[in-house]
Design an enzyme around this catalytic site. Structure first.
Site, PDB file in Angstrom:
ATOM      1  N   SER A  92       0.809  -1.220   0.000  1.00 60.78           N
ATOM      2  CA  SER A  92       0.000   0.000   0.000  1.00 60.78           C
ATOM      3  C   SER A  92       0.840   1.267   0.000  1.00 60.78           C
ATOM      4  CB  SER A  92      -0.872   0.016   1.253  1.00 60.78           C
ATOM      5  OG  SER A  92      -0.030   0.108   2.399  1.00 60.78           O
ATOM      6  N   GLY A  93       2.135   1.134   0.244  1.00 62.54           N
ATOM      7  CA  GLY A  93       3.003   2.301   0.329  1.00 62.54           C
ATOM      8  C   GLY A  93       3.301   2.728   1.755  1.00 62.54           C
ATOM      9  N   ASP A 265       6.811 -12.662   1.298  1.00 61.64           N
ATOM     10  CA  ASP A 265       7.670 -11.849   0.436  1.00 61.64           C
ATOM     11  C   ASP A 265       8.818 -11.365   1.293  1.00 61.64           C
ATOM     12  OD1 ASP A 265       6.155  -9.568   1.863  1.00 61.64           O
ATOM     13  OD2 ASP A 265       7.708  -8.528   0.726  1.00 61.64           O
ATOM     14  N   CYS A 305      19.196 -24.868 -11.027  1.00 67.30           N
ATOM     15  CA  CYS A 305      19.181 -23.560 -11.705  1.00 67.30           C
ATOM     16  C   CYS A 305      20.395 -23.424 -12.621  1.00 67.30           C
ATOM     17  CB  CYS A 305      19.096 -22.419 -10.692  1.00 67.30           C
ATOM     18  SG  CYS A 305      20.662 -21.874  -9.992  1.00 67.30           S
TER      19      CYS A 305
HETATM   20 ZN    ZN Z   1      21.026 -22.940  -7.954  1.00 66.01          ZN
END
Ligand code: ZN
Length: 369
Positions: A92-93, A265, A305
């Site tokens: 929301s800021g 988050d 990854c």
């Molecule tokens: Zn990785």
């Protein structure tokens, strides 16, 4: 598609679910990569997708100042501007005004502040915050609240929480419902059980598509945070998603999922990636450390990854020493992939009712480096 949440499995208080939105589905528990200024730092959106991320977070405070919400809207909204067609949650800021802006002043109407960029004056009300998040085309809009400072006396926490509850009502009234879009209320109340209860009751009376738990991870420590989650999470409706704001380390995530949280988050994996630190299945590594200079092993042998399948610890150490931009890019890529795999593993374990064993094995791995 209408906005919704299906609770698919539980193991103790831990939950596995599916969040359905206008911009796609998100399996929970989930970690949202932080894309503060319309970009997950050092990452292309293809790279963000490759980590397994399904939802990202944008920051109202940063985007309202630059490039401005109206300009984002003219560019087709935040999804189009940053090339992220998936779900986006915007804060929301309020939190960032309190941590970044200058000369801030809070009253019943909202918060007045000066930009940390150019000193320009702004007034953010619940209504304006909802308008900005609408202009950004945010999939999940957060109510404007005041993140209660820590420590705070019970009187201070009560006053702050009640202001947030009044702002939550105004935020709901100003929210424009659209199919597949949702708005989350934010539980405050500091470390006081009675105030958390009052906050939850006020928010549930208004009714939101999801509920965030705010005001934690602000210095109270992990034990107190877990205690507040054990108190707060059971008060929330079981059929709505629960989001713990701004948390945390891999261990914080495991412990919070165990206490019934669905969404997270945090800047930690991205920020750590830019400061040479890696979260791995064998604990935290600092790639600046000279012990990696001849280490030809992958960063994390358990990780699939690009950083871990194509490069060595020695190369990452070299990139960091030379201050090459690829170093932070590869480490951010890995860290976000690790956070996603942690949540994917948690979800699978909840379905198989072995979540506690999953946490034990994961924590044992961190000690093996
Ligand atoms: Zn990785």
């Amino acid at each position: 598609m209408s906005f919704g949440f299906d609770l698919l499995a539980t193991d103790g208080a831990a939950r596995a679910g599916l969040l359905r939105t206008a911009h796609g589905e998100v399996a929970t528990p989930t970690f949202m990569a932080v894309g503060t200024a319309g970009t997950v730092k050092a990452m292309t959106t293809d790279a963000v997708r490759a980590t397994g991320a399904k939802i990202v977070l944008g920051n109202t405070y940063h985007l309202m100042l630059r490039p401005t919400a109206e300009r984002v809207a003219r560019l087709g909204g935040l999804h189009k501007m940053m090339d992220w067609p998936g779900p986006i949650l915007t804060d929301s800021g309020g939190f960032q005004i309190m941590s970044l802006a200058k000369l801030r002043k809070l009253d019943e109407t909202g918060v007045t502040f000066r930009s940390h960029l150019d000193g320009s004056a702004h007034h953010l009300t619940p209504e304006r915050s909802m308008e900005i998040q609408f202009l950004l085309d945010s999939t999940i809009t957060m109510v404007l609240d005041e993140c209660t400072k820590f420590p705070a006396t019970e009187d201070e926490a009560a006053e702050s929480m009640r202001l947030s509850a009044r702002w939550a009502r105004r935020s709901r009234d100003a929210f424009v419902p659209r199919d597949g879009y949702g708005q989350f209320g934010i539980v405050q109340g500091g470390v006081y059980e009675g105030l958390r209860r009052e906050s939850v009751d006020a928010l549930r009376a208004i009714g939101f598509e999801g509920y965030a738990i705010g005001g934690l991870a602000v210095g109270e420590g992990q034990a107190m945070m877990f205690e507040m989650l054990e108190i707060t999470a059971p008060m929330l409706p079981a059929d709505k998603p629960r989001y713990l704001m701004g948390v945390g380390t891999p261990d914080d995530l495991l412990g919070s999922v165990a206490r019934g949280v669905d969404m997270f988050d945090c800047v930690m994996p991205t920020r750590a990636g830019r400061t040479a630190r890696a979260f791995t299945s064998r604990g935290v590594f600092n790639l600046r450390n000279a012990r990696f200079i001849d280490d030809a092993r992958p960063l994390d042998e358990a990780c699939g990854c690009l950083c871990c399948t194509r490069h060595t610890r020695a190369y990452l150490h070299h990139l960091i020493r030379c201050e090459e931009i690829l170093g932070p890019m590869l480490l951010t890529m890995h860290n976000l992939t690790y956070y996603q795999s942690l949540m994917t593993g948690a979800r699978a374990a909840i379905f198989e009712r072995r979540y506690e064993a999953y946490c034990t094995a994961t924590r044992a791995g961190w000690q093996e480096s």
